[in-house]
Design an enzyme around this catalytic site. Structure first.
Site, PDB file in Angstrom:
ATOM      1  N   LYS A 130       0.884  -1.049   0.088  1.00 50.60           N
ATOM      2  CA  LYS A 130       0.014  -0.053  -0.213  1.00 50.60           C
ATOM      3  C   LYS A 130       0.976   1.154   0.110  1.00 50.60           C
ATOM      4  O   LYS A 130       1.593   1.556   0.854  1.00 50.60           O
ATOM      5  CB  LYS A 130      -0.968   0.018   1.247  1.00 50.60           C
ATOM      6  N   ASP A 155       0.197  -0.462  -4.749  1.00 47.40           N
ATOM      7  CA  ASP A 155      -1.357   0.056  -4.748  1.00 47.40           C
ATOM      8  C   ASP A 155      -1.402   1.471  -4.188  1.00 47.40           C
ATOM      9  O   ASP A 155      -1.294   1.699  -3.195  1.00 47.40           O
ATOM     10  CB  ASP A 155      -2.267  -0.863  -3.849  1.00 47.40           C
ATOM     11  N   GLU A 184      -1.216  -0.554  -9.160  1.00 50.57           N
ATOM     12  CA  GLU A 184      -2.634  -0.671  -9.185  1.00 50.57           C
ATOM     13  C   GLU A 184      -3.111   0.925  -8.940  1.00 50.57           C
ATOM     14  O   GLU A 184      -2.579   1.568  -8.252  1.00 50.57           O
ATOM     15  CB  GLU A 184      -2.995  -1.357  -7.959  1.00 50.57           C
ATOM     16  N   ASP A 206      -8.262  -0.970 -10.855  1.00 52.01           N
ATOM     17  CA  ASP A 206      -9.054  -1.417  -9.847  1.00 52.01           C
ATOM     18  C   ASP A 206     -10.247  -0.512  -9.174  1.00 52.01           C
ATOM     19  O   ASP A 206     -11.229  -0.484  -9.722  1.00 52.01           O
ATOM     20  CB  ASP A 206      -8.264  -1.810  -8.281  1.00 52.01           C
ATOM     21  N   LYS A 228     -13.008  -7.215  -6.941  1.00 52.00           N
ATOM     22  CA  LYS A 228     -13.492  -7.357  -5.783  1.00 52.00           C
ATOM     23  C   LYS A 228     -14.966  -7.984  -5.872  1.00 52.00           C
ATOM     24  O   LYS A 228     -16.043  -7.052  -6.291  1.00 52.00           O
ATOM     25  CB  LYS A 228     -13.499  -6.096  -4.672  1.00 52.00           C
TER      26      LYS A 228
END
Length: 330
Positions: A130, A155, A184, A206, A228
């Protein structure tokens, strides 16, 4: 007609989960959906308003008015999958192909000496990082990860800009970039800017999925779609991957263990059906929260989530013991 009941829960993060959120308790609801054919199934509803979702109360209010958000539609779809498996007394893991998960590193402070060697010994190939708290410290962390030989998924949660992203990538050591599997949501979706970003790394779509004008693009300025199941129409995403020759990765929504098991079940089914189009998943997010009775029923073996007890997504006794409130539609 369907009957929907809900049971509220709270998840307590071990630490801040990403650059967009603080380490505060997160609220969600489990849903129990009952159909006229006598079947019933369970799913999760865990919005992330910080990432653009309607709040939990807004979504439940819409549902009471007979309106369904995309997240609620997906929850009902997942609950139906669960219901059909419960009828057949099968588990959601029974029909798919075993699939690896990346390790999620939500904060650079987690990178202790020997940590990466431990992950490799457990069987992990890939670390998802992250990004966006402190890019300089994160660049140093990526250098350490690259030295271990592990692949990386970065991400940014679309929080940066093209200029910041370009500067960051260009200044990375030469040892790092070859091991970046994809980046991402590097910054908010822009067709031309994302096309430029692809020259620096493979790009994954995403949380910007709904920003893409799918009917108007002549090519896809990204290489991977991250879905997701808690909020993305799986069949439509698969169709886009096939149309544009993209790869697909399934992740959980940093949600309840019920949502985690649902996500892994979808990933296993897709891996079995589409093979190499499906990349490693990112579903081991239950460990981001303090242990509760549901998380206590989940076990892992390195990068794999093991089958928990029960039918459908499992947790039979725990779900039965919850207090359920019927949602009254006006």
């Amino acid at each position: 007609m369907i009957k929907i009941s809900y049971s509220p829960y709270t998840l307590k993060p071990v630490q801040s989960l990403n650059a967009a959120t603080a380490a505060t308790a997160r609220e969600g609801v489990l849903l129990k959906v009952e159909w006229n054919d006598g079947l019933y199934g369970f799913a999760d509803l865990h919005p992330w308003p910080e990432l653009g979702d309607l709040s939990l109360e807004e979504q439940l209010s819409d549902l009471r008015m007979g309106r369904m958000t995309t997240q609620i539609e997906q929850s009902i779809w997942l609950a139906r999958r669960d219901a059909l498996l419960r009828k057949e007394k099968k588990h959601v893991f029974d029909g798919g192909e075993k699939i690896k998960n990346n390790y999620l590193l939500s904060h650079f402070q987690d990178l202790k000496p020997g940590f990466l060697d431990g992950l490799k010994n457990e069987g992990y190939n890939t670390v998802k990082v992250k990004m966006g708290r402190d890019l300089q410290k994160e660049a140093d962390m990526l250098t350490h990860i690259a030295a271990s030989g592990m692949r990386m998924r970065l991400d940014f949660n679309a929080l940066g800009s093209w200029q910041t992203f370009e500067k960051f990538m260009v200044n990375l050591p030469l040892t790092v970039r070859p091991l970046i599997e994809y980046v991402e949501d590097p910054f908010p979706f822009d067709f031309h800017a994302w096309g430029e970003a692809r020259k620096l790394a493979k790009i994954a779509l995403d949380n910007q999925y709904d920003k893409v004008p799918w009917g108007k693009i002549a090519s896809a300025p990204f290489d991977v779609i991250v879905i997701k199941p808690a909020k993305t129409d799986v069949d439509k995403a698969v169709a886009q991957c096939q149309k544009w020759n993209l790869k697909l990765a399934v992740t959980s929504y940093m949600d309840h263990p019920v949502g985690v098991v649902h996500a892994v079940g979808v990933a296993m089914e897709l891996k079995d059906k589409y093979g190499d189009m499906i990349l490693e998943s990112g579903c081991l997010t239950h460990r981001l929260y303090q242990m509760d009775s549901f998380a206590a029923e989940l076990s892992t073996q390195g990068p794999y989530l093991l089958k928990n007890k029960g039918t459908g997504v499992g947790f039979d006794k725990l779900l039965e013991a919850l207090t359920w409130y019927q949602l009254k539609v006006r």
